[in-house]
Design an enzyme around this catalytic site. Sequence first.
Site, PDB file in Angstrom:
ATOM      1  N   TRP A 126       0.760  -1.790   0.356  1.00  0.00           N
ATOM      2  CA  TRP A 126      -0.111  -0.014   0.215  1.00  0.00           C
ATOM      3  C   TRP A 126       1.125   0.914   0.343  1.00  0.00           C
ATOM      4  O   TRP A 126       1.808   1.061   0.754  1.00  0.00           O
ATOM      5  CB  TRP A 126      -1.094  -0.292   1.143  1.00  0.00           C
ATOM      6  CG  TRP A 126      -2.095   0.952   1.477  1.00  0.00           C
ATOM      7  CD1 TRP A 126      -2.837   1.546   0.294  1.00  0.00           C
ATOM      8  CD2 TRP A 126      -1.770   1.752   2.234  1.00  0.00           C
ATOM      9  NE1 TRP A 126      -3.375   2.337   0.868  1.00  0.00           N
ATOM     10  CE2 TRP A 126      -3.492   2.885   2.524  1.00  0.00           C
ATOM     11  CE3 TRP A 126      -1.275   1.824   3.776  1.00  0.00           C
ATOM     12  CZ2 TRP A 126      -3.226   3.793   3.316  1.00  0.00           C
ATOM     13  CZ3 TRP A 126      -1.727   3.018   4.747  1.00  0.00           C
ATOM     14  CH2 TRP A 126      -2.825   4.150   4.549  1.00  0.00           C
ATOM     15  N   ASP A 163       0.069  -4.861  10.025  1.00  0.00           N
ATOM     16  CA  ASP A 163      -1.000  -3.453   8.958  1.00  0.00           C
ATOM     17  C   ASP A 163      -3.153  -5.186   8.696  1.00  0.00           C
ATOM     18  O   ASP A 163      -2.615  -5.886   8.411  1.00  0.00           O
ATOM     19  CB  ASP A 163      -0.690  -3.793   7.332  1.00  0.00           C
ATOM     20  CG  ASP A 163      -2.246  -2.622   7.235  1.00  0.00           C
ATOM     21  OD1 ASP A 163      -2.746  -2.810   7.684  1.00  0.00           O
ATOM     22  OD2 ASP A 163      -1.428  -1.906   6.774  1.00  0.00           O
ATOM     23  N   LYS A 183     -13.203  -0.661   5.901  1.00  0.00           N
ATOM     24  CA  LYS A 183     -13.746  -2.060   5.635  1.00  0.00           C
ATOM     25  C   LYS A 183     -14.475  -2.857   6.042  1.00  0.00           C
ATOM     26  O   LYS A 183     -15.850  -2.891   5.718  1.00  0.00           O
ATOM     27  CB  LYS A 183     -12.696  -2.982   4.780  1.00  0.00           C
ATOM     28  CG  LYS A 183     -11.361  -1.938   4.778  1.00  0.00           C
ATOM     29  CD  LYS A 183     -11.717  -0.746   3.784  1.00  0.00           C
ATOM     30  CE  LYS A 183      -9.822  -0.776   3.975  1.00  0.00           C
ATOM     31  NZ  LYS A 183      -9.851   0.461   1.964  1.00  0.00           N
TER      32      LYS A 183
HETATM   33  C1  LMR Z   1      -6.651   1.674  -0.420  1.00  0.00           C
HETATM   34  O1  LMR Z   1      -5.739   1.051  -0.467  1.00  0.00           O
HETATM   35  O2  LMR Z   1      -7.661   1.728  -2.071  1.00  0.00           O
HETATM   36  C2  LMR Z   1      -7.590   2.126   0.320  1.00  0.00           C
HETATM   37  O3  LMR Z   1      -7.035   1.498   1.562  1.00  0.00           O
HETATM   38  C3  LMR Z   1      -8.166   3.538   0.771  1.00  0.00           C
HETATM   39  C4  LMR Z   1      -6.347   4.500   1.347  1.00  0.00           C
HETATM   40  O4  LMR Z   1      -6.651   4.566   2.331  1.00  0.00           O
HETATM   41  O5  LMR Z   1      -5.021   4.046   0.507  1.00  0.00           O
END
Ligand code: LMR
Length: 397
Positions: A131, A212, A247
Amino acid sequence: MFFDRIEAAPADPILGISEAFKKDPRADKINLSVGVYKNEQGVTQILDCVKKAEKILLSEETTKSYLPIGGMPEYGRCARELIFGKGSEYVDGGKAVSVHCPGGTGALRIGSDFLHQQNVATTVWISDPTWANHYQIAQAAGLKFERYPYYDRVNHCLAFDRMMDTLSQAKEGDVVLLHGCCHNPTGIDPTAEQWEQIATFLKEHKLLPFIDFAYQGIGHGLEEDAAGLRTISKHCPEMLIASSFSKNFGLYNERAGVLTVVCKDAETASRVFSQLKISVRTAISNPPAHGEKIVTTILSTPQLREEWEQELAGMRDRILEMRKLLVEKLSAAGAGDYGFIAEQNGMFSFSGLDKDQVARLKEEFGIYIVGSGRICVAGINHGNIDRLVEALNAIKK
Ligand code: LMR
């Protein structure tokens, strides 16, 4: 002038896409970028159990005075019970402590602040890919980061050997950030056996796990999705967990998250808790109440809890259905072999599309996905899937 030298920042690689999407005038545009669940009608609804909990709060709440710095103790307890399961030694007994943080992001940040401020660690190992915000959070907290390979792009699976090889370069005391389930963006999680190997490796190499945990219940179930993390907790006496209720409760804008720190004994945990409160106080003073009260009310009211689990299962099943349907339709259209999408977990599908293909999806078809090729399967429905398949077929190489 003080601000003349400030350069414009690039748009956020995920949330920035939704900003561009809003400006797109095409009526048939589709937003499959940000990780937000949408129902068959394309709407991010408020769960019924959440509405009911809010009604209870509206009638029973008597004050808007500050919460304790770490949030209400019952909220932390509910979070730990979800993480570790009923009856776990980490729920009660004081070895694990929790503080309410604004969302999973807040929990990652407060946890990273704590590690830095208390000189627990200097370096965090982060999966590649991950992420996008992970790197920024580590840096903003004053930690250095290193990357470990995670995804085998050729075989569309976990690059387990390369991951472990690279992690063997980590120094004693380093932090390893792992995704508890539904790895973002790949959707590929370690098997039970691999979790065991990771756990023993972390223990032997004296590395500190930071999990996470943003998608519990979205992949295969509340218990199933916690299995990897629980394996780590059996081997490693200390760890951090950043939970998010964005979520699984659909509470995106309420910013309900929790940081949980597991310690070797209750006495250590109490000292850690005192320092976590300083980290919270410095960053946000004390947490917002509404989201945590909703979560606590639902989790501690048997009927609402049951309803929540059903609604969560409904979201999970719909995502799984869309995942399978996408694979079937792509195969029927001759768009290429996308069978691997069915093996991925959670909200996202790592499509393997390159930057040019992602750009073509946007420009030619008004379909917005993340630049890494990540598609939010939780935004697909029976009404938009055929356009998506048609577009993916048109851009195949
Ligand atoms: C995502 O990865 O799309 C979500 O976790 C929202 C974000 O804050 O990036």
